[in-house]
Scaffold this active site. Structure first.
Site, mmCIF file in Angstrom:
data_model
loop_
_atom_site.group_PDB
_atom_site.id
_atom_site.type_symbol
_atom_site.label_atom_id
_atom_site.label_comp_id
_atom_site.label_asym_id
_atom_site.label_seq_id
_atom_site.Cartn_x
_atom_site.Cartn_y
_atom_site.Cartn_z
ATOM 1 N N CYS A 2 -14.927 106.341 18.471
ATOM 2 C CA CYS A 2 -14.874 106.082 17.034
ATOM 3 C C CYS A 2 -15.320 107.313 16.260
ATOM 4 C CB CYS A 2 -15.778 104.908 16.681
ATOM 5 S SG CYS A 2 -15.527 103.442 17.709
ATOM 6 N N ARG A 28 -9.293 111.159 17.594
ATOM 7 C CA ARG A 28 -10.228 110.543 18.539
ATOM 8 C C ARG A 28 -9.739 109.178 19.008
ATOM 9 N NH1 ARG A 28 -15.526 112.758 18.349
ATOM 10 N NH2 ARG A 28 -16.478 110.750 18.763
ATOM 11 N N TRP A 75 -12.597 102.164 17.193
ATOM 12 C CA TRP A 75 -11.824 101.855 18.394
ATOM 13 C C TRP A 75 -12.435 100.591 18.971
ATOM 14 C CZ3 TRP A 75 -12.280 101.518 23.787
ATOM 15 C CH2 TRP A 75 -11.101 101.702 24.516
ATOM 16 N N ASN A 101 -21.266 104.263 16.373
ATOM 17 C CA ASN A 101 -20.502 104.562 17.583
ATOM 18 C C ASN A 101 -21.373 104.205 18.772
ATOM 19 O OD1 ASN A 101 -18.519 105.608 15.983
ATOM 20 N ND2 ASN A 101 -18.809 107.738 16.590
ATOM 21 N N GLY A 102 -20.772 103.628 19.808
ATOM 22 C CA GLY A 102 -21.523 103.254 21.002
ATOM 23 C C GLY A 102 -21.495 101.759 21.213
ATOM 24 N N GLU A 481 -2.166 114.847 37.908
ATOM 25 C CA GLU A 481 -2.303 115.152 36.491
ATOM 26 C C GLU A 481 -0.976 114.931 35.761
ATOM 27 O OE1 GLU A 481 -3.561 116.414 32.706
ATOM 28 O OE2 GLU A 481 -4.493 115.415 34.420
ATOM 29 N N LYS A 485 -0.310 112.291 32.593
ATOM 30 C CA LYS A 485 0.281 112.671 31.306
ATOM 31 C C LYS A 485 1.439 111.743 30.941
ATOM 32 C CE LYS A 485 -2.412 115.492 29.911
ATOM 33 N NZ LYS A 485 -3.312 114.703 30.671
ATOM 34 N N GLU A 488 -0.008 108.374 29.875
ATOM 35 C CA GLU A 488 -0.772 108.431 28.629
ATOM 36 C C GLU A 488 0.114 108.379 27.393
ATOM 37 O OE1 GLU A 488 -4.836 110.980 29.211
ATOM 38 O OE2 GLU A 488 -2.953 112.091 29.385
ATOM 39 N N HIS A 504 3.911 104.995 54.454
ATOM 40 C CA HIS A 504 2.819 104.065 54.691
ATOM 41 C C HIS A 504 2.717 103.013 53.594
ATOM 42 C CE1 HIS A 504 1.359 106.451 58.081
ATOM 43 N NE2 HIS A 504 1.639 107.516 57.336
ATOM 44 N N LYS A 603 -9.913 110.351 22.374
ATOM 45 C CA LYS A 603 -10.124 111.717 22.851
ATOM 46 C C LYS A 603 -11.474 111.871 23.526
ATOM 47 C CE LYS A 603 -8.871 116.023 23.176
ATOM 48 N NZ LYS A 603 -7.790 116.356 24.123
#
Length: 608
Positions: A2, A28, A75, A101-102, A481, A485, A488, A504, A603
């Site tokens: 947030c 963010r 958020w 925030n938190g 990675e 991407k 995301e 397998h 973010k």
């Protein structure tokens, strides 16, 4: 996650300044926004779910003039993203407004206590407890009341609070969630990140855990956990807003992908001196690298994948036992740590809470800790024994790109520094390794020239709903990675795993048209990778390969090929991630998605 912005000054532009600051924190990640100011002796509150523009539009017809206020982009954690759950939250008497925030871990216990005392709650959030509790414990003194609140709440928090009785003050506190104070002439700011206030000041104070600050237009009073007034260092921010603007690019992500050659150059020039030696200044002067018998690399998300590359470097160059762990799991796996352990923590923001908690555990066990981060003055950079900055510049897009490549390059340099210092490699070998890294910026630039081709490949896959990423050895780390991407920003479900694992289990999921992205840069693996490609193509897969021109075996059996130059065994994978970044980017663009602000993501992840 947030975003917090607060302002107190000698004018009545609080609304304008706070909204501007919130707009700089949209990267963010958030799902609602709100603002509270003191106007004519009363708290004015406005909150809207959705994008910040909803809040801005709702305020257009309202002439609000105030010199103090707080704002927030939320958020959602506790409660759905609705108007009523958006911050700020007010007390029942309308005298207190809070942004947070938190997570307040004991909020349900406190809420029950307050309800029994007659308090009525108007949201589903944990944060509203703070506003009601502040009102309940209020003594007439903001600092005194804040410490009383701190004694009752548990969890992580960055708090900004205004009270109608003090129309020229903001009280704030911080624990495990970032909060900075901006210092201007006859005006002061609070924010969760620098971009929010950079337009107004470059002078900032970084609050530390447990500290409380009273913000007034002409002064800032900071107190430690023991209620002692302390002098705080003012840090001058050197980077400018050009790095936080698109400069004509359609998205921050594309701009940041294209900045990678420049940022790699910047990293090399900072840490390789004119004599061609790696030089981290005095950062490692007090560390005896000979005593370490193992290295742990701890990170989350993209930084974790950079850590996997680092693991390969430390094993190959130093011959040291190296383990990589996801930060959120590390503390619960009973890690074997002691004074002979070197633990490296990777975090783009320097505020990732899981990584911070792992760092505190490592320090409690006597391990030596190194932080690799991109943000000056961040919590992790202050907590670690040594900090090395990645010099990627500000990264706005939620999906990390240039921060990843500079993390990998920085770990490459640290591994070389350690090997040379411990006489694991000779001067001649060091220079050969450095010759490879010098080639990186130009070779990344050559990949960027293939943007149009990669965009055309993305046009062929953007309607797919799933896929696989394959690689062997260090290429498997790059594939992970690339897969992240794609997930995301395009919302295509992809999985990455070593190509040898196909038989397998995963090969059962390959059918006609399945997208398979292959990374092949290791000469010793090329025949085996080509064989794996044949296996999936025989079952109808559509194969996109990122490989070297010399890997004819792979080129001949792939549907699409993106060529990367040979940059040495260890660093060619740094090149191969760039086409994967571009492939994800253009896939999201062709789908018409919000590339820079993907759904549900943030973010800076400052909750566990």
């Amino acid at each position: 996650m947030c975003g917090i912005v607060g302002y107190v000054g000698n004018d009545e532009k609080a609304v304008e300044i706070i909204l501007d600051g919130l707009s700089k924190l949209e990267y963010r990640g958030y799902d609602s926004a709100g603002i509270a100011v003191v106007e004519n002796g009363e708290i004015f509150l406005e909150k809207k779910s959705g994008k910040l523009e909803n809040l801005v539009n709702s305020l257009k017809e309202k002439d609000i003039f105030s010199n103090v206020g707080i704002g927030h982009t939320r958020w959602a954690t506790h409660g759905n993203p609705t108007d009523r759950n958006a911050h700020p939250h007010c007390s029942n008497d309308g005298k207190v407004a809070v942004v947070h925030n938190g997570i307040i871990e004991n909020y349900s216990i406190l809420k029950d206590e307050l309800i029994k005392k007659g308090y009525i709650f108007n949201s589903d959030t944990d944060t509203e407890v703070v506003s009601q509790l502040f009102s309940e414990l209020y003594t007439g003194n903001l600092i005194e009341t804040m410490f009383k609140v701190k004694e009752r709440i548990r969890g992580s928090y960055a708090l900004g609070i205004i009270h109608k009785d003090y129309p020229n003050k903001i009280i704030c506190a911080r624990k495990e969630s970032p909060l900075i104070i901006g210092i201007g002439e006859n005006k002061k700011f609070i924010a969760s990140d620098v971009p929010a206030i950079l337009k107004y000041t470059r002078d900032v104070i970084f609050l530390d855990n447990g500290e409380v600050a009273l913000i007034e237009e002409d002064k800032v009073t900071v107190l430690d956990e023991n209620k002692n007034i302390i002098d705080k260092k003012i840090t001058k921010i050197e980077w400018d807003m050009d790095q936080a603007t698109k400069n004509g690019y359609p998205h921050f992500m594309l701009k940041e992908i294209e900045e990678q050659p420049q940022m790699i150059e910047k990293t090399l020039s900072a840490y390789i001196d004119v004599e061609g030696h790696i030089n981290f200044g005095r950062a490692f002067d007090n560390i005896d690298f000979n005593k370490f018998n193992e290295i742990h690399i701890i990170a989350c998300g993209t930084a974790y994948h950079a850590g996997l590359q680092g693991e390969f470097f430390f094993k190959k160059i130093n011959g040291l036992r190296t383990n990589v762990d996801i930060a959120s799991e590390f503390r619960y796996n009973d890690p074997f740590l002691d004074e002979k352990s070197l633990v490296i923590f990777l975090s783009q923001s320097g505020e990732t809470l899981d990584t911070l908690m792992a760092l505190k555990l490592a320090k409690s066990k006597g391990a030596t800790t190194i932080a690799i981060t991109n943000v000056l003055g961040s919590t992790i950079s202050r907590e670690a024994d040594v900090v090395i900055y990645t010099l990627a510049g500000v990264e706005i897009s939620v999906a990390s790109t240039k921060a990843y490549t500079t993390q990998v390059v920085t770990m490459y340099l640290i591994s070389l520094y350690l090997a040379y210092r411990n006489k694991k490699i000779t001067e001649e070998e060091l220079q050969k390794y450095l010759d490879d890294v010098y080639k990186l910026p130009e070779n990344v630039g050559n990949i960027l020239l293939q943007k149009e081709r990669i965009s055309n490949i993305a046009k062929k896959i953007y309607k797919k709903d799933r896929g696989f990423y394959l690689g062997r050895g260090i290429d498997d780390k790059t594939a992970k990675e690339g897969s992240l991407k794609m997930k995301e920003i395009s919302y295509i479900h992809t999985e990455a795993f070593p190509a040898g694992e196909l038989k397998h289990g995963p090969i059962a999921l390959i059918e006609e048209g399945t997208m398979v992205v292959v990374v092949s840069t290791q000469d010793s693996m090329v025949e085996k990778v080509a064989s794996n490609i044949k296996e999936v193509r025989a079952r109808g897969a559509y194969v996109i390969s990122v490989t070297k021109d010399t890997h004819k075996e792979v080129r001949d059996v792939s549907d699409e090929v993106v060529i990367v130059n040979d940059n040495g065994m260890l660093l060619t994978p740094v090149l191969s991630v760039v086409p994967l970044q571009l492939l994800a980017y253009y896939t999201a663009v062709h789908k018409g998605l919000d590339v820079d602000k993907p759904r549900n993501l943030a973010k800076s992840v400052t909750v566990e």
